[in-house]
Design an enzyme around this catalytic site. Sequence first.
Site, PDB file in Angstrom:
ATOM      1  N   HIS A 101       0.852  -1.197   0.000  1.00  0.00           N
ATOM      2  CA  HIS A 101       0.000   0.000   0.000  1.00  0.00           C
ATOM      3  C   HIS A 101       0.878   1.233   0.000  1.00  0.00           C
ATOM      4  O   HIS A 101       2.003   1.222   0.496  1.00  0.00           O
ATOM      5  CB  HIS A 101      -0.929   0.015   1.221  1.00  0.00           C
ATOM      6  N   MET A 102       0.323   2.302  -0.537  1.00  0.00           N
ATOM      7  CA  MET A 102       1.005   3.580  -0.617  1.00  0.00           C
ATOM      8  C   MET A 102       0.261   4.548   0.301  1.00  0.00           C
ATOM      9  O   MET A 102      -0.968   4.635   0.241  1.00  0.00           O
ATOM     10  CB  MET A 102       0.920   4.039  -2.073  1.00  0.00           C
TER      11      MET A 102
HETATM   12  P1  5GP Z   1       2.028   0.351   7.318  1.00  0.00           P
HETATM   13  O1  5GP Z   1       2.699   0.704   8.614  1.00  0.00           O
HETATM   14  O2  5GP Z   1       1.829  -1.137   7.140  1.00  0.00           O
HETATM   15  O3  5GP Z   1       2.677   0.995   6.127  1.00  0.00           O
HETATM   16  O4  5GP Z   1       0.622   1.048   7.399  1.00  0.00           O
HETATM   17  C1  5GP Z   1      -0.578   0.385   7.661  1.00  0.00           C
HETATM   18  C2  5GP Z   1      -1.619   1.454   7.868  1.00  0.00           C
HETATM   19  O5  5GP Z   1      -2.888   0.840   7.814  1.00  0.00           O
HETATM   20  C3  5GP Z   1      -1.519   2.162   9.216  1.00  0.00           C
HETATM   21  O6  5GP Z   1      -1.337   3.559   9.005  1.00  0.00           O
HETATM   22  C4  5GP Z   1      -2.842   1.835   9.893  1.00  0.00           C
HETATM   23  O7  5GP Z   1      -3.375   2.925  10.634  1.00  0.00           O
HETATM   24  C5  5GP Z   1      -3.744   1.451   8.736  1.00  0.00           C
HETATM   25  N1  5GP Z   1      -4.750   0.467   9.061  1.00  0.00           N
HETATM   26  C6  5GP Z   1      -4.556  -0.699   9.738  1.00  0.00           C
HETATM   27  N2  5GP Z   1      -5.705  -1.391   9.842  1.00  0.00           N
HETATM   28  C7  5GP Z   1      -6.648  -0.646   9.198  1.00  0.00           C
HETATM   29  C8  5GP Z   1      -8.038  -0.831   8.949  1.00  0.00           C
HETATM   30  O8  5GP Z   1      -8.650  -1.840   9.346  1.00  0.00           O
HETATM   31  N3  5GP Z   1      -8.688   0.133   8.265  1.00  0.00           N
HETATM   32  C9  5GP Z   1      -8.042   1.247   7.811  1.00  0.00           C
HETATM   33  N4  5GP Z   1      -8.787   2.143   7.139  1.00  0.00           N
HETATM   34  N5  5GP Z   1      -6.736   1.464   8.010  1.00  0.00           N
HETATM   35  C10 5GP Z   1      -6.042   0.531   8.697  1.00  0.00           C
END
Ligand code: 5GP
Length: 108
Positions: A101-102
């Site tokens: 994801h971005m």
């Molecule tokens: P990463 O640290 O993996 O790059 O970012 C994951 C992001 O996904 C985090 O900023 C977190 O807040 C978001 N996130 C995690 N679970 C969910 C969810 O169930 N719904 C949404 N909308 N965002 C999520």
Amino acid sequence: METSCVFCQIIRGEKPAEIVYRDETMTAFKDIHPHAPVHLLIVPRKHIRSLNDLTEEDQGIIAGMIFKARDLAREMGISKSGYKVLLNVERGGGQVIFHLHMHLIGGW
Ligand code: 5GP
Ligand code: ZN
């Protein structure tokens, strides 16, 4: 599609999210814990673990995500004030959801 993956669940409509854009290759929705006034996640429909797992055939997907980040920034009114486009890669890079994801972050 992975049954246990939160982002696959959102893409399939099994888990609620504030979706701001969707097409046949990607979905964009609001981050549940925003780090800025605008914090969107741009996610390919295809379950790819991280940037490390991108293949040559995924070139169109990643290019489309970058253009979509640019377009969504414009739609959200943060193009001129500025924004970040981030990819966290694996645990040491801060990745906690292992579906590529971005982050589009801005609006300060
Ligand atoms: P990463 O640290 O993996 O790059 O970012 C994951 C992001 O996904 C985090 O900023 C977190 O807040 C978001 N996130 C995690 N679970 C969910 C969810 O169930 N719904 C949404 N909308 N965002 C999520
Ligand atoms: Zn997934």
